[in-house]
Design an enzyme around this catalytic site. Structure first.
Site: not given
Ligand code: ZN
Length: 502
Positions: A267-268, A271, A297
């Protein structure tokens, strides 16, 4: 001063501001990772001094003089040129900054930081009565902030503008109504399915050193450039961009739970790949910045869920993962894939699966909207919270800690932020559907370990665009369609229909 001279003067002033800001970001990373316990008070004073400096620069009257000299000139005639986009966004940022009186800005910053640190300890103690005055104060000041920056229809729109420029409460209400209905239908079908994912396998022993190795390997495989980044352990995972060549992520390791570090890192890294893909030649100007929290996001959720939880991805990666953990010796690919996609209504947003996640956001959105429309007061918030959890998820919190006090956002005055999470899911599904149209069956590419085509597709259409277009238009340009929850609903029905044999 010619328009060109004014533009160059303004640009160099803004880039210097960005350098100061990025030093603050670096100090923020340190504060959340390795700062010695006794260093916090000095760090807080550093941040306060930096905040005063940045506020003075963002409201410097020379900005409007330079802008006056450029606006309407040939330099910005093409509305999508980097110069025109920068000037448009600098004007917007400046006008919003100067509308907030200095004393309100200071009071708000103070209430936010006091609220956040009060939340840390009071949440732990499950002390709603102790927390309530902090929340009332930060809510009151945020209402004043909304009035100060202004809006067309309602105060909540002024808050949305900070996270998702151009988004409106009324449109979000429609989106959440459609998505909520479709989600509850799917959830009912899953509840009556006979498939039971073997989630127990995720709670076996997973040595942290091996998890860390895997986190580095998998994020690099997907396209996170570790020569320009790093992964460190923290309690609350985050991504932080210092500048070109330095985009960092953190993650949280549990020795007896697989998902947190693995999917958290992916997830990170999603980003971080967005930040690494921003055009470095425009660094420090709007053209070199991420366009919105929702679009940000969309990148993290796409890599975490649409890629990282797909069967194609695991067909490639499970044979590499399985030999590293004894816990997986007797677990088949199919069972593992079902386990990481298990759907289970629960109380805690950050642990929610893909299907129920948006219901957690819908609840927060409805409560925030009621607070800012004057239909709900802080005293009635816990009851309203519990009622909505019963209604939408069929579960009831038995503590404040697992209920109304679970998220840090409100204590820090981040009202209007939550919808970004669902917009991220909506945009991710729409982008993925369009990428599949352009690139062919992506899951087959994933099964061969090929992730670069998807990343390149995103680089061209999203990352390299910076703030050239407002978020909704950016998504529309990238996918050929106006943003809609329909692709997300299709995707959820397809994936979970197959997993649960619906
Ligand atoms: Zn996030």
């Amino acid at each position: 001063m010619t328009p060109n001279q004014a533009y160059e003067a303004l640009k160099s002033f803004q880039i210097d501001t960005a350098y100061y800001q990025s030093l603050g970001a670096l100090a923020g990373w340190d504060q959340r990772t390795y700062i010695p316990h006794r260093g916090h008070a000095h760090r807080a004073r550093q941040f306060a001094a930096l905040a005063r400096l940045l506020h003075a620069r963002r409201t410097d009257p020379r900005i409007t003089e330079w802008l006056d000299a450029v606006e309407g000139s040939d330099l910005v005639a093409d509305s999508e040129s980097p110069e025109a986009a920068n000037v448009r966004e600098w004007r917007r940022d400046y006008e919003r900054a100067v509308r907030v009186p200095d004393d309100l800005a200071v009071a708000l910053a103070q209430a936010q930081s006091e609220g956040e640190s009060a939340w840390e300890s009071l949440r732990e103690a499950d002390d709603w009565a102790g927390f309530r005055p902090y929340l009332k104060r930060v809510l009151q000041l945020t209402r004043e902030y909304a009035e100060a920056v202004g809006y067309e229809t309602e105060p909540y729109d002024a808050l949305l503008e900070d996270y998702e420029p151009g988004e409106r409460a009324a449109r979000l209400q429609e989106l959440f109504a459609d998505l909520g209905r479709a989600t509850r239908e799917l959830l009912d079908r899953i509840r009556s399915a006979s498939v039971r994912p073997p989630v127990e396998v995720l709670h076996r022993s997973y040595p942290v050193a091996v998890q860390s190795e895997v986190a580095h390997e998998v994020t690099a495989l997907l396209g996170y450039d570790l020569e320009s980044g790093r992964i460190d352990p923290t309690a609350h995972p985050f991504e932080l961009s210092v500048g070109p060549g330095d985009v960092r992520i953190t993650t949280r390791f549990y020795p007896d739970y697989f998902n947190a570090a693995f999917f958290g890192s992916v997830h990170e890294a999603g980003h971080a790949m967005y930040e690494q893909g921003l055009p470095a030649e425009h660094w420090g100007t709007p053209m070199g910045q991420a366009v919105s929290m929702g679009v940000h996001e969309s990148q993290s959720r796409m890599w975490e869920n649409l890629v990282g939880r797909s069967l194609g991805f695991w067909r490639f990666y499970y044979p590499r993962l399985q030999p590293r953990f004894e816990a997986l010796a007797d677990v088949t690919l199919e069972d593992f894939h079902r386990a990481v996609n298990a759907v289970q209504p629960s109380l805690i947003r950050v642990e929610a699966d893909e299907v129920t996640y948006n219901l957690h956001i819908l609840i927060r959105f409805e409560l925030e909207l009621a607070l800012f429309r004057g239909e709900l007061e802080v005293d009635d918030l816990p009851d309203a919270w519990n009622e909505k959890y019963r209604e939408h998820l069929g579960v009831t919190p038995t503590s404040f800690k697992d209920g109304v006090m679970q998220d840090v956002h409100w204590s820090g005055g981040m009202f209007g932020y939550f919808p970004s999470y669902t917009l991220g899911n909506v945009y991710a599904a729409q982008l993925f559907e369009a990428a599949r149209r352009d690139l062919g069956e992506l899951e087959e590419a994933f099964a061969r370990g090929e992730f670069a085509p998807l990343l390149e597709w995103l680089r061209a259409r999203i990352h390299r665009q910076g703030r050239r277009l407002p978020p909704r238009r950016l998504i529309e340009r990238a996918t050929g369609r106006a943003p809609s929850p329909a692709p997300l609903v299709r995707y959820l029905n397809e994936r979970f229909g197959a997993l649960y044999h619906l």
